[in-house]
Design an enzyme around this catalytic site. Structure first.
Site: not given
Length: 193
Positions: A98, A123
């Site tokens: 992330s 993501h």
């Protein structure tokens, strides 16, 4: 609270002890470990600025082992990395997921790496909000703006087309170190110094 090892050095004036992170900071090594949040971001930013003031020409090494975290805290670190004069070398040890992956990719071009068994995951940003419908709409628009910015910066750092980044960040996208290299998130996989 985790135990932090101490290092003892002998000098002409006697012994001096440091916690391991302070000792490594003298060697221009910063550790970003754990969840990216405001307090951690402030410490990382302060260390980056300190090392720049010590020597604006010498690279800074940022070791990353993080599951990700706050976008705004991460952007404070990212913007500082881009702002300061020294190149920031990034190295993933363990995981960079992330926001951790975003910061890994944000290192100086040609100076981003991972160890062989590191994992990288990209993501879209996560968000949640409760409240009045109009407030929910405002927050939804904000998270879409953040998503756009993150995808634009990832496209810039990886060389991937924006559309590819948008598709590949739609869901959790895990990569090995070699996959991250092929994708453009890093430049090399380090086996030995």
């Amino acid at each position: 609270m985790a135990l932090i090892p101490m290092v003892v050095e002998q000098t002409s004036r006697g012994e001096r002890s440091y916690d391991i992170y302070s000792r490594l900071l003298k060697e221009r090594v910063i550790f970003l470990s754990g969840e990216v949040e405001d307090n951690m971001a402030n410490l990382i930013v302060a260390q980056l600025l300190f090392l720049e003031s010590e020597n604006p020409e010498k690279d800074i090494n940022l070791y990353i082992n993080s599951p990700g975290g706050s976008v705004t805290a991460g952007m404070a670190i990212y913007d500082t990395m881009q702002f300061i004069k020294p190149d920031v070398r990034t190295l993933c040890v363990g995981q960079a997921c992330s926001m951790g992956a975003f910061l890994l990719a944000g290192g100086a071009a040609g100076k981003r790496a991972a160890l062989p068994h590191a994992r990288v995951m990209i993501h879209q940003p996560l968000g949640g909000f409760r409240g009045q419908a109009s407030d929910i709409q405002i927050h939804a628009q904000e998270i879409l703006k953040i998503k756009q910015t993150l995808n634009e910066r990832l496209a810039f750092h990886t060389g991937q087309p924006f559309e590819v980044i948008e598709r590949d960040t739609d869901r959790d996208n895990f990569m090995s170190a070699e996959d991250a290299k092929n994708y453009g998130l890093i430049d090399s996989v380090l086996v030995k110094r």
